[in-house]
Design a protein around this motif. Structure first.
Motif, PDB file in Angstrom:
ATOM      1  N   ALA A 173      47.370   0.246  69.098  1.00  0.00           N
ATOM      2  CA  ALA A 173      48.102   0.764  67.939  1.00  0.00           C
ATOM      3  C   ALA A 173      49.242   1.635  68.457  1.00  0.00           C
ATOM      4  O   ALA A 173      49.069   2.370  69.432  1.00  0.00           O
ATOM      5  N   HIS A 215      52.606   4.366  67.775  1.00  0.00           N
ATOM      6  CA  HIS A 215      53.095   5.446  66.922  1.00  0.00           C
ATOM      7  C   HIS A 215      54.264   6.122  67.633  1.00  0.00           C
ATOM      8  O   HIS A 215      54.228   6.323  68.857  1.00  0.00           O
ATOM      9  N   TYR A 238      50.906   4.834  72.611  1.00  0.00           N
ATOM     10  CA  TYR A 238      50.011   3.714  72.336  1.00  0.00           C
ATOM     11  C   TYR A 238      48.559   4.175  72.398  1.00  0.00           C
ATOM     12  O   TYR A 238      48.169   4.933  73.289  1.00  0.00           O
ATOM     13  N   LEU A 255      39.430   3.347  67.636  1.00  0.00           N
ATOM     14  CA  LEU A 255      40.817   3.620  68.008  1.00  0.00           C
ATOM     15  C   LEU A 255      40.838   4.902  68.817  1.00  0.00           C
ATOM     16  O   LEU A 255      40.465   5.959  68.321  1.00  0.00           O
ATOM     17  N   LEU A 293      46.147   8.559  71.341  1.00  0.00           N
ATOM     18  CA  LEU A 293      47.437   8.041  71.793  1.00  0.00           C
ATOM     19  C   LEU A 293      47.753   8.500  73.202  1.00  0.00           C
ATOM     20  O   LEU A 293      47.484   9.653  73.571  1.00  0.00           O
ATOM     21  N   ILE A 352      49.972   2.292  63.905  1.00  0.00           N
ATOM     22  CA  ILE A 352      48.761   3.099  63.761  1.00  0.00           C
ATOM     23  C   ILE A 352      48.512   3.500  62.314  1.00  0.00           C
ATOM     24  O   ILE A 352      47.368   3.626  61.875  1.00  0.00           O
ATOM     25  N   THR A 409      43.464  11.611  66.961  1.00  0.00           N
ATOM     26  CA  THR A 409      44.347  10.504  67.320  1.00  0.00           C
ATOM     27  C   THR A 409      45.575  10.967  68.102  1.00  0.00           C
ATOM     28  O   THR A 409      46.158  10.194  68.861  1.00  0.00           O
ATOM     29  N   GLU A 425      48.352  11.927  66.467  1.00  0.00           N
ATOM     30  CA  GLU A 425      49.493  11.435  65.692  1.00  0.00           C
ATOM     31  C   GLU A 425      50.593  12.483  65.547  1.00  0.00           C
ATOM     32  O   GLU A 425      51.773  12.126  65.433  1.00  0.00           O
TER      33      GLU A 425
END
Length: 536
Positions: free
Chosen positions: A325, A327, A335, A347, A350, A364, A409, A411
């Motif tokens: 995924a 972002h 990734y 998941l 990153l 993502i 994550t 993000e």
């Protein structure tokens, strides 16, 4: 010097190392762990660029520049970095020497271009050889499927023939029964009546036994099961082919549209500029090579729903570690790998590292939940112990729960990965708890919040072990941040409950209890974290 060689994945190793890695006609790359088929020639293509660089360091001429005449006569061939003959150039004017030097640079650039093109062609040739072997393997498997389908069709015909034979026999038996019925109705004497009754009774018994036997004969379970299995298998194969063809057609149409848009050149505009012609140039495209175009053509297409359907192509990509995924954070792409473990889809956080070639990528935000309820995970490690995965159920929807997703994550930039637990409170007593989540200092004094008003959510109360709750600095309850606490042992019933609970441990509580026994709680590290996308 052992000649360097390129693997199809792009990594380079010397010939002896690659020979040592060969096993049953395959080579596993030590870097990315991709498995490659050894070419028919027995060796992978030579990395001429790497070889030239090594020879430059050693001051020798690259083998790729040795001409046929030089090899035959034993004459030395100049290397790319060989200096011109100073004595011979003294009689030339400065202008001519400058022209010679300029032309020499042009020739050297052309030579390097030839070497780079040869490397790309070698890569492509190796890929073609691998594809040929893979296609032959697929063809053999498809032929096996076709052969089985023909066998199932033969079974159908045999079954049809047997059914037709029994149907004719049943029809003949029915005709005999009609004749017997006519005989019974046309009796004229007592003796004839007794004979007709005996014959009818015998004929009816025989026909009943035969009918019962044939009723039990059909359908033949093995035959029907084989036919049904082949129908399901064939339909699944055809559906997969149709799905793949549709996806490839859509991708080709999209690429053709992009190529058409990029091919537009000068645009004439009128209005504020009058009749003046304005030239609008398309942005310069990145350098295109054989390998980059090949990689783009081979990149698998993947949609978010494919991850949840888990069709065989998607499962194969997941098992090979080729699903990621993506972002974008502050203009930089990151990734997150998506993995399939124990029938659960994870998941991971990153990372800056780009995915391997031919990996499937999905945005993502199409797969990660925006808010609780959802399931996240923390992978804990500490000295002399195997990793422990802790699953946290975030419920209900609270500001801290949303922030917890972001920090699992990465993000928004900060992430719980590589943080440590920094505090153990009430060790061995009721209400024992650990604290972590300080992504800035790992001591509880950092961990700036990513959302405002974290304390304004609908938080729950709990006295039970496994409750995940807020942690704040000092006595100011409104000073919430990224730090969190986890109850290791139940609170006493007469004590006050924890009233800032935003999640609970769903799995891995035993590992947390072992982690709390560490002499230094800071030895417990969150090695990885992320979101559980799907679980049975």
């Amino acid at each position: 010097m052992q000649r360097p060689r390129n693997l199809p994945c792009g990594h380079t190793f010397c010939t002896s190392c690659i020979n040592g890695l060969k096993e049953l006609g395959h080579v596993t790359c030590p870097n990315c762990r991709l498995v490659h088929v050894v070419p028919d020639a027995g060796q992978f293509p030579i990395s001429y660029i790497t070889e030239d660089f090594i020879r430059r360091l050693r001051g020798t001429a690259p083998a790729s520049l040795l001409g046929k005449a030089g090899k035959a006569a034993g004459e030395p061939v100049p290397s790319l970095d060989m200096q011109p003959d100073v004595k011979g150039a003294e009689c030339l004017s400065r202008a001519i020497r400058s022209m010679l030097q300029e032309q020499e640079e042009k020739v050297l650039t052309t030579i390097r271009g030839c070497q780079e093109l040869q490397v790309q062609l070698d890569h492509y040739q190796t890929s073609l050889g691998v594809w040929g072997e893979q296609q032959q393997h697929l063809e053999d498997r498809l032929q096996t499927l076709v052969d089985r389908s023909k066998g199932a069709r033969l079974l159908v015909r045999q079954e049809e023939a047997q059914v037709e034979d029994k149907r004719k026999q049943v029809q003949q038996g029915e005709e005999q029964q009609h004749l017997m019925l006519h005989r019974l109705r046309s009796v004229t004497s007592r003796q004839e009546a007794f004979e007709a009754i005996d014959d009818a009774d015998l004929l009816a018994d025989q026909e009943s036994q035969r009918t019962q036997a044939w009723q039990e004969m059909f359908p033949k379970v093995p035959t029907v099961a084989t036919i049904r299995k082949m129908r399901v298998t064939s339909r699944a194969a055809l559906k997969a082919v149709q799905t793949m063809e549709t996806a490839l057609d859509a991708k080709n149409m999209e690429e053709n549209t992009e190529n058409t848009e990029n091919a537009e050149g000068t645009v004439d505009t009128e209005g504020a500029c009058g009749d003046e012609e304005v030239e609008t140039s398309a942005p310069a495209a990145p350098p295109s090579t054989i390998l980059t175009r090949l990689e783009a053509l081979l990149a698998p297409t993947l949609e978010a729903e494919d991850l949840y359907l888990l069709m065989p192509p998607t499962r194969s990509l997941l098992e090979a570690g080729l699903v990621f995924a993506t972002h974008t954070i502050e203009g930089e792409k990151r990734y997150a790998q998506v993995s399939l473990q124990d029938d659960c889809l994870y998941l991971h956080s990153l990372q800056d590292q780009r995915p391997p070639p031919r990996a499937a990528v999905v945005p993502i935000d199409e797969v990660v939940p925006v808010a609780p309820p959802c399931l996240v995970f923390l992978d804990l490690t500490w000295p002399d112990s195997p990793p422990c995965r802790v699953l946290v159920r975030l419920i209900p929807d609270t500001p801290l729960g949303r922030q917890f997703i972001w920090l699992c994550t990465g993000e928004r930039g900060p992430c719980y990965a590589n943080t440590t637990f920094f505090h153990l409170k009430y060790s061995g007593q009721p209400g024992e708890r650990v604290s972590g989540g300080d992504y800035q200092r790992n001591n509880g004094k950092g961990g700036s919040p990513l959302l405002p008003d974290l304390d304004k959510g609908d938080y729950r109360e709990s006295r039970r072990a496994g409750a995940v709750h807020a942690v704040w600095r000092g006595d100011d309850r409104s000073n919430w941040n990224s730090n969190f606490g986890i109850l290791i042992k139940d609170l006493e019933e007469e004590g006050d409950p924890v009233d800032t609970v935003f999640g609970e441990i769903e799995a891995g509580m035993e590992g947390l209890m072992e982690a709390a026994k560490q002499y230094y709680i800071t030895d417990v590290v969150v090695k990885d974290c992320g979101v559980v996308l799907w679980a049975e």
